[in-house]
Design a protein around this motif. Structure first.
Motif, short mmCIF file in Angstrom:
data_model
loop_
_atom_site.label_atom_id
_atom_site.label_comp_id
_atom_site.label_asym_id
_atom_site.label_seq_id
_atom_site.Cartn_x
_atom_site.Cartn_y
_atom_site.Cartn_z
N LEU A 110 -15.44 -20.71 -5.12
CA LEU A 110 -15.51 -20.00 -3.73
C LEU A 110 -15.68 -22.00 -3.29
O LEU A 110 -15.38 -21.22 -1.58
CB LEU A 110 -16.65 -19.53 -4.06
N LEU A 111 -16.40 -22.67 -3.42
CA LEU A 111 -16.48 -23.44 -2.71
C LEU A 111 -15.26 -24.77 -2.48
O LEU A 111 -15.39 -25.74 -0.91
CB LEU A 111 -17.89 -24.60 -3.01
N SER A 112 -14.54 -25.01 -3.29
CA SER A 112 -13.69 -26.00 -3.57
C SER A 112 -12.49 -24.66 -4.41
O SER A 112 -12.37 -25.13 -5.39
CB SER A 112 -14.15 -27.04 -4.41
N SER A 113 -11.48 -24.32 -3.62
CA SER A 113 -10.46 -23.61 -4.58
C SER A 113 -9.89 -24.71 -4.44
O SER A 113 -8.71 -24.08 -5.53
CB SER A 113 -9.94 -22.93 -3.62
N ASP A 114 -9.78 -26.07 -4.96
CA ASP A 114 -7.87 -26.35 -5.52
C ASP A 114 -8.85 -26.74 -6.39
O ASP A 114 -8.44 -28.43 -7.57
CB ASP A 114 -7.83 -27.89 -4.39
N PHE A 115 -9.68 -27.16 -6.70
CA PHE A 115 -10.44 -27.52 -8.08
C PHE A 115 -9.59 -27.13 -9.64
O PHE A 115 -10.00 -26.19 -10.21
CB PHE A 115 -12.13 -27.86 -8.40
N GLY A 116 -8.44 -28.17 -10.16
CA GLY A 116 -7.72 -26.89 -11.46
C GLY A 116 -8.68 -27.07 -12.51
O GLY A 116 -8.76 -25.99 -13.33
N THR A 117 -9.43 -27.56 -12.34
CA THR A 117 -10.16 -27.81 -14.37
C THR A 117 -11.10 -26.32 -14.07
O THR A 117 -10.64 -25.90 -14.90
CB THR A 117 -11.14 -28.71 -14.08
N LYS A 152 -4.15 -20.68 1.56
CA LYS A 152 -3.40 -21.17 1.26
C LYS A 152 -3.62 -22.74 0.48
O LYS A 152 -2.72 -24.01 0.19
CB LYS A 152 -2.28 -22.80 2.66
N SER A 153 -4.53 -22.67 -0.42
CA SER A 153 -4.37 -22.67 -1.63
C SER A 153 -3.86 -23.00 -2.91
O SER A 153 -3.92 -21.25 -3.74
CB SER A 153 -5.96 -22.55 -1.97
N GLU A 154 -2.77 -23.64 -2.62
CA GLU A 154 -1.62 -23.60 -4.30
C GLU A 154 -2.08 -23.69 -5.29
O GLU A 154 -1.65 -22.60 -6.08
CB GLU A 154 -0.79 -24.89 -3.76
N PRO A 155 -3.34 -24.02 -5.99
CA PRO A 155 -4.09 -23.46 -7.47
C PRO A 155 -4.07 -22.43 -7.58
O PRO A 155 -4.24 -21.57 -8.38
CB PRO A 155 -4.73 -23.64 -7.15
N ARG A 160 -3.25 -16.59 -9.53
CA ARG A 160 -2.95 -15.07 -9.27
C ARG A 160 -1.51 -14.57 -9.97
O ARG A 160 -1.49 -13.41 -10.22
CB ARG A 160 -2.53 -15.19 -7.45
N ARG A 161 -0.58 -16.18 -9.96
CA ARG A 161 0.66 -16.02 -10.78
C ARG A 161 0.89 -15.65 -11.61
O ARG A 161 0.84 -14.50 -12.41
CB ARG A 161 1.79 -16.37 -10.04
N TRP A 162 -0.54 -16.83 -12.26
CA TRP A 162 -0.35 -16.07 -14.69
C TRP A 162 -1.58 -14.75 -14.20
O TRP A 162 -0.59 -14.52 -15.50
CB TRP A 162 -1.43 -17.32 -14.69
N ILE A 163 -1.94 -14.12 -13.74
CA ILE A 163 -2.90 -13.25 -13.84
C ILE A 163 -2.14 -11.99 -13.71
O ILE A 163 -2.15 -11.49 -14.93
CB ILE A 163 -4.08 -12.63 -13.05
N LEU A 164 -1.29 -11.68 -12.84
CA LEU A 164 -0.31 -10.57 -13.11
C LEU A 164 0.93 -11.15 -13.90
O LEU A 164 1.43 -9.53 -15.29
CB LEU A 164 0.67 -10.68 -11.95
N LYS A 165 1.15 -11.97 -14.49
CA LYS A 165 2.50 -12.13 -15.72
C LYS A 165 1.44 -11.60 -16.49
O LYS A 165 2.07 -11.16 -17.97
CB LYS A 165 3.06 -14.19 -15.88
#
Length: 233
Positions: A110-117, A152-155, A160-165
């Motif tokens: 929620l503070l850093s949406s692009d933190f992929g780890t 506009k956070s791609e990660p 979200r796409r992974w959750i739906l799958k």
């Protein structure tokens, strides 16, 4: 006090605990944003109440002061990485460690949406055992909350796409159709405001991946929403 920081280390860790407590005590929060300290008085006046100078939480909206943002993010990252390291070193499934990772990663994202780890850690935990549908719908709620501040956070879109799958593989079509209905509302609302290319890409990829399971509904809503998700970066 750390150089370049507006709060001491102990105070910031206390603020991290306060932040996570707010998230736990108000699970219906549907919007998060970063606000300048000068706006707290304005918001308090409009709400007719007084809040802290670090967080503003009214009507399921959460504002975080920009004064504490950098240090709070650092401490959330530290808490998450420590919990994740402990989780990975543990043999077998440990619910308490998994809960710590999920709690701290939520705060961090929620503070850093692009933190992929942090997103990957959540995927790892959700993939470990058979999860109830509620676990995935809660994950959709988290990613939606992140998108309220970072559309506009791609990660976040990728997660979200992974959750739906994952839902499509484990649960019945009627359950998935209900979720897709809500997905339509989200994509439309974000597409209308931001006209992000990520919305368009998300629509196309979800359509390709899931259309074989709920094709009439899914294809319909994705085509209906194309007008609101034009190719604008």
């Amino acid at each position: 006090m750390r150089q370049g920081s507006s709060c001491s280390e102990q105070v910031c860790f206390d603020l991290l605990n306060q932040f996570e407590h707010i998230l736990e005590s108000d699970p219906l929060i549907d919007e998060v944003g970063f606000i300048h300290p000068s706006q707290f008085m304005v918001l308090d006046k409009e709400a007719g109440s007084s809040t802290s100078t670090s967080f503003w939480n009214q009507d399921h909206k959460l504002g975080i002061s920009t004064d504490i943002l950098i240090q709070l993010c650092k401490d959330a990252k530290h808490a998450f990485l420590s919990a994740f390291k402990e989780y990975k070193s543990h043999v077998g499934v440990c619910c308490s460690l998994a809960s710590k990772v999920m709690k701290h990663s939520q705060a961090l994202l929620l503070l850093s949406s692009d933190f992929g780890t942090a997103w990957n850690a959540r995927k790892l935990i959700l993939s470990k055992q058979d999860q109830p549908l509620e676990a995935f719908t809660e994950e959709l709620c988290l990613s939606r909350l992140v998108l309220s501040n970072c559309p506009k956070s791609e990660p976040t879109w990728s997660h979200r796409r992974w959750i739906l799958k994952m839902i499509s593989r484990s649960f019945s079509s009627p359950q998935l159709q209900e979720i897709i209905n809500k997905e339509s509302e989200l994509v439309e609302s974000i597409g209308e405001v931001y006209r992000s290319v990520l919305c368009f890409i998300y629509n196309e990829e979800i359509k390709d991946e899931l259309s074989c399971m709920v094709s009439p509904l899914l294809v319909g809503f994705l085509h209906d929403n194309r007008a609101g998700t034009t190719r604008v970066a």
